[in-house]
Design a protein around this motif. Sequence first.
Motif, PDB file in Angstrom:
ATOM      1  N   LEU A  72       0.832  -1.209   0.000  1.00  0.00           N
ATOM      2  CA  LEU A  72       0.000   0.000   0.000  1.00  0.00           C
ATOM      3  C   LEU A  72       0.861   1.252   0.000  1.00  0.00           C
ATOM      4  O   LEU A  72       0.564   2.227  -0.721  1.00  0.00           O
ATOM      5  N   ALA A  73       1.927   1.253   0.785  1.00  0.00           N
ATOM      6  CA  ALA A  73       2.840   2.395   0.790  1.00  0.00           C
ATOM      7  C   ALA A  73       3.498   2.544  -0.571  1.00  0.00           C
ATOM      8  O   ALA A  73       3.677   3.668  -1.084  1.00  0.00           O
ATOM      9  N   ALA A  74       3.850   1.427  -1.201  1.00  0.00           N
ATOM     10  CA  ALA A  74       4.477   1.480  -2.516  1.00  0.00           C
ATOM     11  C   ALA A  74       3.499   1.982  -3.570  1.00  0.00           C
ATOM     12  O   ALA A  74       3.851   2.795  -4.436  1.00  0.00           O
ATOM     13  N   LEU A  75       2.264   1.516  -3.513  1.00  0.00           N
ATOM     14  CA  LEU A  75       1.257   1.959  -4.475  1.00  0.00           C
ATOM     15  C   LEU A  75       1.014   3.456  -4.342  1.00  0.00           C
ATOM     16  O   LEU A  75       0.934   4.175  -5.354  1.00  0.00           O
ATOM     17  N   ALA A  76       0.917   3.947  -3.117  1.00  0.00           N
ATOM     18  CA  ALA A  76       0.709   5.388  -2.907  1.00  0.00           C
ATOM     19  C   ALA A  76       1.878   6.189  -3.477  1.00  0.00           C
ATOM     20  O   ALA A  76       1.674   7.243  -4.097  1.00  0.00           O
ATOM     21  N   ALA A  77       3.091   5.702  -3.292  1.00  0.00           N
ATOM     22  CA  ALA A  77       4.261   6.400  -3.836  1.00  0.00           C
ATOM     23  C   ALA A  77       4.208   6.448  -5.354  1.00  0.00           C
ATOM     24  O   ALA A  77       4.544   7.462  -5.976  1.00  0.00           O
ATOM     25  N   GLY A  78       3.790   5.355  -5.976  1.00  0.00           N
ATOM     26  CA  GLY A  78       3.701   5.327  -7.429  1.00  0.00           C
ATOM     27  C   GLY A  78       2.610   6.222  -7.960  1.00  0.00           C
ATOM     28  O   GLY A  78       2.786   6.923  -8.975  1.00  0.00           O
ATOM     29  N   LEU A  79       1.455   6.240  -7.283  1.00  0.00           N
ATOM     30  CA  LEU A  79       0.330   7.040  -7.757  1.00  0.00           C
ATOM     31  C   LEU A  79       0.610   8.539  -7.701  1.00  0.00           C
ATOM     32  O   LEU A  79      -0.042   9.307  -8.419  1.00  0.00           O
ATOM     33  N   ARG A  80       1.556   8.953  -6.891  1.00  0.00           N
ATOM     34  CA  ARG A  80       1.901  10.382  -6.848  1.00  0.00           C
ATOM     35  C   ARG A  80       2.419  10.884  -8.190  1.00  0.00           C
ATOM     36  O   ARG A  80       2.383  12.085  -8.456  1.00  0.00           O
ATOM     37  N   HIS A  81       2.900   9.985  -9.024  1.00  0.00           N
ATOM     38  CA  HIS A  81       3.448  10.372 -10.329  1.00  0.00           C
ATOM     39  C   HIS A  81       2.459  10.151 -11.475  1.00  0.00           C
ATOM     40  O   HIS A  81       2.775  10.473 -12.621  1.00  0.00           O
ATOM     41  N   VAL A  82       1.294   9.586 -11.179  1.00  0.00           N
ATOM     42  CA  VAL A  82       0.335   9.233 -12.219  1.00  0.00           C
ATOM     43  C   VAL A  82      -0.569  10.418 -12.521  1.00  0.00           C
ATOM     44  O   VAL A  82      -1.085  11.065 -11.606  1.00  0.00           O
ATOM     45  N   ARG A  83      -0.781  10.686 -13.810  1.00  0.00           N
ATOM     46  CA  ARG A  83      -1.640  11.793 -14.236  1.00  0.00           C
ATOM     47  C   ARG A  83      -2.852  11.298 -15.022  1.00  0.00           C
ATOM     48  O   ARG A  83      -3.790  12.064 -15.230  1.00  0.00           O
ATOM     49  N   ALA A  84      -2.865  10.058 -15.459  1.00  0.00           N
ATOM     50  CA  ALA A  84      -3.987   9.512 -16.222  1.00  0.00           C
ATOM     51  C   ALA A  84      -5.132   9.137 -15.283  1.00  0.00           C
ATOM     52  O   ALA A  84      -4.966   9.053 -14.057  1.00  0.00           O
ATOM     53  N   ASP A  85      -6.307   8.889 -15.859  1.00  0.00           N
ATOM     54  CA  ASP A  85      -7.471   8.464 -15.077  1.00  0.00           C
ATOM     55  C   ASP A  85      -7.466   6.969 -14.811  1.00  0.00           C
ATOM     56  O   ASP A  85      -8.176   6.502 -13.920  1.00  0.00           O
ATOM     57  N   ARG A  86      -6.691   6.228 -15.606  1.00  0.00           N
ATOM     58  CA  ARG A  86      -6.630   4.774 -15.474  1.00  0.00           C
ATOM     59  C   ARG A  86      -5.185   4.354 -15.247  1.00  0.00           C
ATOM     60  O   ARG A  86      -4.283   4.890 -15.872  1.00  0.00           O
ATOM     61  N   VAL A  87      -5.020   3.378 -14.371  1.00  0.00           N
ATOM     62  CA  VAL A  87      -3.661   2.937 -14.054  1.00  0.00           C
ATOM     63  C   VAL A  87      -3.609   1.418 -14.017  1.00  0.00           C
ATOM     64  O   VAL A  87      -4.520   0.752 -13.508  1.00  0.00           O
ATOM     65  N   LEU A  88      -2.568   0.890 -14.597  1.00  0.00           N
ATOM     66  CA  LEU A  88      -2.272  -0.539 -14.533  1.00  0.00           C
ATOM     67  C   LEU A  88      -1.349  -0.748 -13.339  1.00  0.00           C
ATOM     68  O   LEU A  88      -0.308  -0.104 -13.239  1.00  0.00           O
ATOM     69  N   VAL A  89      -1.732  -1.622 -12.426  1.00  0.00           N
ATOM     70  CA  VAL A  89      -0.934  -1.899 -11.230  1.00  0.00           C
ATOM     71  C   VAL A  89      -0.409  -3.324 -11.321  1.00  0.00           C
ATOM     72  O   VAL A  89      -1.189  -4.282 -11.436  1.00  0.00           O
ATOM     73  N   LEU A  90       0.921  -3.464 -11.283  1.00  0.00           N
ATOM     74  CA  LEU A  90       1.550  -4.759 -11.487  1.00  0.00           C
ATOM     75  C   LEU A  90       2.640  -5.005 -10.457  1.00  0.00           C
ATOM     76  O   LEU A  90       3.327  -4.068 -10.044  1.00  0.00           O
ATOM     77  N   SER A  91       2.817  -6.253 -10.087  1.00  0.00           N
ATOM     78  CA  SER A  91       4.022  -6.645  -9.372  1.00  0.00           C
ATOM     79  C   SER A  91       5.113  -6.902 -10.407  1.00  0.00           C
ATOM     80  O   SER A  91       4.845  -7.000 -11.605  1.00  0.00           O
ATOM     81  N   ALA A  92       6.345  -7.010  -9.941  1.00  0.00           N
ATOM     82  CA  ALA A  92       7.486  -7.140 -10.862  1.00  0.00           C
ATOM     83  C   ALA A  92       7.928  -8.580 -11.040  1.00  0.00           C
ATOM     84  O   ALA A  92       9.057  -8.830 -11.451  1.00  0.00           O
ATOM     85  N   ASP A  93       7.027  -9.537 -10.765  1.00  0.00           N
ATOM     86  CA  ASP A  93       7.433 -10.947 -10.806  1.00  0.00           C
ATOM     87  C   ASP A  93       6.469 -11.793 -11.632  1.00  0.00           C
ATOM     88  O   ASP A  93       6.150 -12.918 -11.267  1.00  0.00           O
ATOM     89  N   LEU A  94       6.021 -11.236 -12.758  1.00  0.00           N
ATOM     90  CA  LEU A  94       5.013 -11.885 -13.594  1.00  0.00           C
ATOM     91  C   LEU A  94       5.638 -12.296 -14.931  1.00  0.00           C
ATOM     92  O   LEU A  94       5.591 -11.534 -15.897  1.00  0.00           O
TER      93      LEU A  94
END
Length: 307
Positions: A72-94
């Motif tokens: 949750l802390a990581a997602l919040a940090a990432g969303l601070r840089h997002v400007r679009a209305d839609r966001v793809l959220v992924l882990s790095a192990d797929l």
Amino acid sequence: MTVYEAVVLAGGAARRLGGADKPAVRVGGRPLLDRVLGACPDAGRTVVVGPRRPTVRPVTWAREEPPGGGPLAALAAGLRHVRADRVLVLSADLPFLGPETVRALLAGLDDGGGVGGVDGAVGAGGVVGAHGVGGADGVEGVVLTDAGGREQPLVGAYLVEPLLRELGLLVAEHGTLSGLPLRLLTAELALARLHHPTASFDCDTWEDIGAARARIRDDRSVLEEWIAAVKAELGIELDVDTAGLLDLARDAAHGVARPAAPLTTFLVGYAAAQRGGGPEAVAEAARKAVALAARWAEEACTSDEPS
């Protein structure tokens, strides 16, 4: 085409991997993080939350506070840089997530959960409603489910505003996002689900890494995986006429797979031509391909434990 941005969570302690740098672990000669980045090449912006490292394409870097504070802390940090209305959220192990599944997730979000399945999805229902949503226009996110039907919220497409809303409420209630489980967020969102056991497969253990490495060497997919790896390594985008090239190179070489050598030679030549040609360009492209082949072969001998 849907306008979206992506947030990739690439931190965490990887305790079940003995503390290994999981985003850098290679499957098919490519780091897991680069494989995930390859699934969303048309994202308007891609934010990677975690320690900086070389990547296959440019990204925006962010870090959660405190480092290691959880998803949750990581997602919040990432969303601070997002400007679009839609966001793809992924882990790095797929290792098996591809662009076609990303498109299906985004389509499900745009259609209110009413899109059909993608190639390889299990079941005819495609995207189905969750949390009482029933696929209505109120859908706030679409997530993959795994082989057991469990939701995988770190393989999903979301509307940004509901994510920010619920994260803000969690901060107000708990005072921090650090250490909070992801389910506290997803339980409050109206989600639809897309069942795709292959694309949702994540690598938590060395056994998972070994299974992923073995899977891409299956006779039915090894050439596709190898050509994708070579193109990523050489930094080229090219539709390869595999059948035509194999007709010209019936005497296949040994190595990754019998037909891999002539195809790799072609890609090396193409990469060199893009860089102006000449012996230096050919030598540099060949060096990269040789190093990739060595890593590929090494994995076959060390699929269960780190080298």
